[in-house]
Write a protein that holds these residues in place. Structure first.
Motif, PDB file in Angstrom:
ATOM      1  N   THR A 270      21.273   0.463 -11.587  1.00  0.00           N
ATOM      2  CA  THR A 270      20.790  -0.719 -12.318  1.00  0.00           C
ATOM      3  C   THR A 270      19.423  -0.459 -12.948  1.00  0.00           C
ATOM      4  O   THR A 270      18.597   0.279 -12.399  1.00  0.00           O
ATOM      5  N   ASN A 271      19.185  -1.102 -14.089  1.00  0.00           N
ATOM      6  CA  ASN A 271      17.852  -1.016 -14.704  1.00  0.00           C
ATOM      7  C   ASN A 271      16.819  -1.793 -13.895  1.00  0.00           C
ATOM      8  O   ASN A 271      15.626  -1.561 -14.023  1.00  0.00           O
ATOM      9  N   GLU A 272      17.272  -2.735 -13.062  1.00  0.00           N
ATOM     10  CA  GLU A 272      16.348  -3.497 -12.217  1.00  0.00           C
ATOM     11  C   GLU A 272      16.266  -2.860 -10.835  1.00  0.00           C
ATOM     12  O   GLU A 272      17.243  -2.209 -10.437  1.00  0.00           O
ATOM     13  N   PRO A 273      15.212  -2.980 -10.056  1.00  0.00           N
ATOM     14  CA  PRO A 273      13.953  -3.638 -10.410  1.00  0.00           C
ATOM     15  C   PRO A 273      12.967  -2.711 -11.119  1.00  0.00           C
ATOM     16  O   PRO A 273      12.000  -3.207 -11.699  1.00  0.00           O
ATOM     17  N   GLY A 274      13.122  -1.396 -11.096  1.00  0.00           N
ATOM     18  CA  GLY A 274      12.212  -0.502 -11.804  1.00  0.00           C
ATOM     19  C   GLY A 274      11.114   0.061 -10.919  1.00  0.00           C
ATOM     20  O   GLY A 274      10.936  -0.348  -9.767  1.00  0.00           O
ATOM     21  N   PHE A 275      10.367   1.001 -11.479  1.00  0.00           N
ATOM     22  CA  PHE A 275       9.428   1.798 -10.680  1.00  0.00           C
ATOM     23  C   PHE A 275       8.096   1.111 -10.438  1.00  0.00           C
ATOM     24  O   PHE A 275       7.277   1.588  -9.660  1.00  0.00           O
ATOM     25  N   ASP A 276       7.866  -0.025 -11.122  1.00  0.00           N
ATOM     26  CA  ASP A 276       6.592  -0.727 -10.911  1.00  0.00           C
ATOM     27  C   ASP A 276       6.726  -1.826  -9.847  1.00  0.00           C
ATOM     28  O   ASP A 276       5.855  -2.660  -9.712  1.00  0.00           O
ATOM     29  N   ARG A 277       7.808  -1.809  -9.092  1.00  0.00           N
ATOM     30  CA  ARG A 277       7.984  -2.877  -8.114  1.00  0.00           C
ATOM     31  C   ARG A 277       7.017  -2.741  -6.935  1.00  0.00           C
ATOM     32  O   ARG A 277       6.702  -3.718  -6.277  1.00  0.00           O
ATOM     33  N   ASP A 278       6.529  -1.522  -6.681  1.00  0.00           N
ATOM     34  CA  ASP A 278       5.610  -1.356  -5.550  1.00  0.00           C
ATOM     35  C   ASP A 278       4.327  -0.604  -5.922  1.00  0.00           C
ATOM     36  O   ASP A 278       3.575  -0.191  -5.047  1.00  0.00           O
ATOM     37  N   GLU A 279       4.104  -0.420  -7.223  1.00  0.00           N
ATOM     38  CA  GLU A 279       2.891   0.271  -7.663  1.00  0.00           C
ATOM     39  C   GLU A 279       2.487  -0.277  -9.015  1.00  0.00           C
ATOM     40  O   GLU A 279       3.352  -0.559  -9.850  1.00  0.00           O
ATOM     41  N   ASP A 280       1.191  -0.349  -9.236  1.00  0.00           N
ATOM     42  CA  ASP A 280       0.692  -0.748 -10.534  1.00  0.00           C
ATOM     43  C   ASP A 280       1.041   0.334 -11.561  1.00  0.00           C
ATOM     44  O   ASP A 280       0.966   1.522 -11.257  1.00  0.00           O
ATOM     45  N   THR A 281       1.396  -0.081 -12.776  1.00  0.00           N
ATOM     46  CA  THR A 281       1.785   0.893 -13.812  1.00  0.00           C
ATOM     47  C   THR A 281       0.717   1.958 -14.020  1.00  0.00           C
ATOM     48  O   THR A 281       1.024   3.127 -14.243  1.00  0.00           O
ATOM     49  N   ALA A 282      -0.539   1.574 -13.919  1.00  0.00           N
ATOM     50  CA  ALA A 282      -1.629   2.525 -14.146  1.00  0.00           C
ATOM     51  C   ALA A 282      -1.658   3.635 -13.101  1.00  0.00           C
ATOM     52  O   ALA A 282      -2.222   4.702 -13.339  1.00  0.00           O
ATOM     53  N   HIS A 283      -1.047   3.403 -11.948  1.00  0.00           N
ATOM     54  CA  HIS A 283      -1.125   4.383 -10.853  1.00  0.00           C
ATOM     55  C   HIS A 283       0.246   4.844 -10.381  1.00  0.00           C
ATOM     56  O   HIS A 283       0.386   5.339  -9.250  1.00  0.00           O
ATOM     57  N   LEU A 284       1.248   4.715 -11.219  1.00  0.00           N
ATOM     58  CA  LEU A 284       2.594   5.120 -10.810  1.00  0.00           C
ATOM     59  C   LEU A 284       2.617   6.578 -10.350  1.00  0.00           C
ATOM     60  O   LEU A 284       2.011   7.454 -10.974  1.00  0.00           O
ATOM     61  N   GLY A 285       3.319   6.827  -9.269  1.00  0.00           N
ATOM     62  CA  GLY A 285       3.550   8.206  -8.844  1.00  0.00           C
ATOM     63  C   GLY A 285       2.415   8.852  -8.087  1.00  0.00           C
ATOM     64  O   GLY A 285       2.506  10.016  -7.702  1.00  0.00           O
ATOM     65  N   GLU A 286       1.325   8.114  -7.862  1.00  0.00           N
ATOM     66  CA  GLU A 286       0.163   8.743  -7.221  1.00  0.00           C
ATOM     67  C   GLU A 286       0.272   8.730  -5.699  1.00  0.00           C
ATOM     68  O   GLU A 286       0.083   9.759  -5.044  1.00  0.00           O
ATOM     69  N   ALA A 287       0.565   7.573  -5.123  1.00  0.00           N
ATOM     70  CA  ALA A 287       0.615   7.462  -3.659  1.00  0.00           C
ATOM     71  C   ALA A 287       2.007   7.804  -3.144  1.00  0.00           C
ATOM     72  O   ALA A 287       3.000   7.669  -3.864  1.00  0.00           O
ATOM     73  N   LEU A 288       2.078   8.257  -1.892  1.00  0.00           N
ATOM     74  CA  LEU A 288       3.382   8.491  -1.282  1.00  0.00           C
ATOM     75  C   LEU A 288       3.989   7.147  -0.891  1.00  0.00           C
ATOM     76  O   LEU A 288       3.418   6.396  -0.093  1.00  0.00           O
ATOM     77  N   LYS A 289       5.142   6.835  -1.473  1.00  0.00           N
ATOM     78  CA  LYS A 289       5.845   5.594  -1.158  1.00  0.00           C
ATOM     79  C   LYS A 289       7.019   5.920  -0.236  1.00  0.00           C
ATOM     80  O   LYS A 289       7.764   6.867  -0.496  1.00  0.00           O
ATOM     81  N   LEU A 290       7.160   5.141   0.815  1.00  0.00           N
ATOM     82  CA  LEU A 290       8.239   5.381   1.770  1.00  0.00           C
ATOM     83  C   LEU A 290       9.207   4.204   1.790  1.00  0.00           C
ATOM     84  O   LEU A 290       8.778   3.049   1.686  1.00  0.00           O
ATOM     85  N   PRO A 291      10.514   4.489   1.917  1.00  0.00           N
ATOM     86  CA  PRO A 291      11.450   3.401   2.174  1.00  0.00           C
ATOM     87  C   PRO A 291      10.995   2.637   3.424  1.00  0.00           C
ATOM     88  O   PRO A 291      10.437   3.234   4.358  1.00  0.00           O
ATOM     89  N   THR A 292      11.242   1.340   3.440  1.00  0.00           N
ATOM     90  CA  THR A 292      10.711   0.471   4.495  1.00  0.00           C
ATOM     91  C   THR A 292      10.987   1.005   5.896  1.00  0.00           C
ATOM     92  O   THR A 292      10.118   0.971   6.765  1.00  0.00           O
ATOM     93  N   ARG A 293      12.189   1.537   6.094  1.00  0.00           N
ATOM     94  CA  ARG A 293      12.540   1.943   7.460  1.00  0.00           C
ATOM     95  C   ARG A 293      11.749   3.166   7.937  1.00  0.00           C
ATOM     96  O   ARG A 293      11.688   3.443   9.134  1.00  0.00           O
ATOM     97  N   TYR A 294      11.140   3.904   6.988  1.00  0.00           N
ATOM     98  CA  TYR A 294      10.352   5.075   7.388  1.00  0.00           C
ATOM     99  C   TYR A 294       8.863   4.776   7.501  1.00  0.00           C
ATOM    100  O   TYR A 294       8.103   5.614   7.980  1.00  0.00           O
TER     101      TYR A 294
END
Ligand code: ZN
Length: 310
Positions: A270-294
Motif C-alpha cells: 500500500t502507498n499508505e502510511p509511508g515513511f514519515d509516519r515515525d520520523e520527520d521528513t527532514a530526518h528520514l533514515g537517520e535514526a534506527l527505527k525498530l518494529p514495536t515488538r523489538y
C-alpha cells in the motif's frame, strides 16, 4: 481484471556488507536513505531503504545486508535488471561518475528506443539507468548529484525467465498491457499508474535457474493506493488460484506476497502510511527505527548491528 495496481512500489534485494551497500546508494547513486530499520524476521539484520526525498512509492530500493553472504547465481526466474529513471541527457554524466567510483559492468545501449546504462551493484546486482521523461518526479540531490542528473525513482524492471508466457498472462491480469518487443524482451506497461510503470520480460529458454544470494532481488512490490484496494487485489488473485499471504503490517506499508509462475516473488504494497509516519521528513533514515515488538530489545539489537556511516 485487476485495476488497482499503480506500477512498482519497491524492490527488495539482498546484500553482503551493510556499509558498502549504504555507500553505493547514497554516495555513488546519490539517493536518500529514507529508513534504517531491521528485518522483521531477523532483527540482527538491517533493512535499509533508499529513495527520493520521502520514499515515494515507485522510488524505493530496499536491502537486507546479511554480512557474510555468498553471491547469488544469475539465471532465470528472477528480476535480472532493476531499472532507475534519470533525466534526459544525463547518461554521459553517469558513465563518467560510475566509472570514477569504480563501478563495474558499465555498458551503454538502447532498448525500446530509450538510452540506458547498465552496471553492477556492489554484490553483482543487475542495474540500469534509463533516460526518461521526468513526469513530475524530483531527484534527491547532494553528494555531487543535481536535479538535472539525479535518480528519479524506478523506470521499471526486467525479469529473466525461462518461459515468459505465464508471467505475461499474470501481468495482463494485474492491469498491465503488452506493448512492443525488442529482441527476446517483451514490454508490459501499466496505464494511469505512477512513473515506475514498465515490466520487461526477457525469455532465455536454455539458461539455468537463478540461485539467490547477495546481489539477488528477493521480491518486487507493486503499489496500490490503500488497504481497501489491496484487499480487492488479494481476492482477485486468490480467485484465479494464487496462494496469497494474509495482509502483513510492514510499519511503512501493508504487504501481501505471492509466488508467480516464472519464479519471481511478488508483493502488493500500500502507498499508505509511508515513511514519515515515525520520523520527520527532514530526518528520514537517520535514526534506527525498530518494529514495536523489538523495541524492548533495542540495546541488544544495536549491539549486534554494524555501525553505518551517515
Ligand atoms: Zn517488500
Amino acid at each position: 481484471m485487476i485495476t488497482d495496481i499503480k506500477g512498482l512500489h519497491h524492490v527488495t534485494s539482498m546484500a553482503a556488507d551493510a556499509n558498502e551497500n549504504n555507500a553505493f546508494f547514497t554516495k555513488t547513486l546519490g539517493m536518500r536513505r529514507v529508513k534504517k530499520t531491521v528485518n522483521f524476521d531477523a532483527p540482527e539484520v538491517y533493512h535499509l531503504y533508499y529513495g527520493d526525498e520521502i520514499g515515494t512509492p515507485g522510488s524505493v530500493m530496499t536491502y537486507f545486508p546479511f554480512g557474510q553472504m555468498p553471491r547469488g547465481q544469475r539465471g532465470t526466474g528472477e528480476v535480472g535488471v532493476t531499472e532507475f529513471a534519470v533525466p534526459k541527457g544525463s547518461l554521459p554524466f553517469w558513465q563518467e561518475r560510475l566509472s570514477q567510483h569504480g563501478v563495474t559492468g558499465l555498458a551503454q545501449g538502447t532498448a525500446f528506443g530509450e538510452t540506458r546504462l547498465q552496471f553492477d551493484g556492489p554484490d553483482g546486482d543487475g542495474f540500469a539507468l534509463v533516460e526518461s521523461e521526468e513526469r513530475g518526479r524530483e531527484a534527491w540531490t547532494g553528494n555531487g548529484v543535481g536535479s538535472d542528473t539525479g535518480v528519479l525513482g524506478f523506470r521499471g524492471a526486467r525479469f529473466t525467465l525461462r518461459d515468459a508466457d505465464a508471467t505475461g498472462e499474470l501481468l495482463t491480469y494485474m492491469g498491465y498491457q503488452k506493448a512492443e518487443s525488442d529482441g527476446a524482451v517483451t514490454r508490459y506497461v501499466i496505464e494511469g499508474g505512477n512513473a515506475a510503470d514498465t515490466i520487461d520480460l526477457e525469455q532465455i529458454a536454455d539458461a539455468p535457474a537463478a540461485g539467490q544470494g547477495a546481489g539477488s532481488v528477493h521480491h518486487i512490490a507493486f503499489a496500490v493506493e490503500d488497504r481497501a484496494a489491496q484487499l480487492r487485489v488479494r481476492e482477485a488473485l486468490m480467485a484465479t488460484g494464487y496462494q496469497v499471504t494474509p495482509v502483513i503490517d510492514r510499519d511503512y506499508f501493508w504487504a501481501i506476497y505471492f509466488r508467480t509462475p516464472g519464479g519471481v516473488l511478488f508483493e502488493i504494497a500500500t502507498n499508505e502510511p509511508g515513511f514519515d509516519r515515525d520520523e520527520d521528513t527532514a530526518h528520514l533514515g537517520e535514526a534506527l527505527k525498530l518494529p514495536t515488538r523489538y523495541e524492548p530489545h533495542r540495546a541488544k539489537i544495536e549491539g549486534l548491528l554494524p555501525e553505518i556511516a551517515a
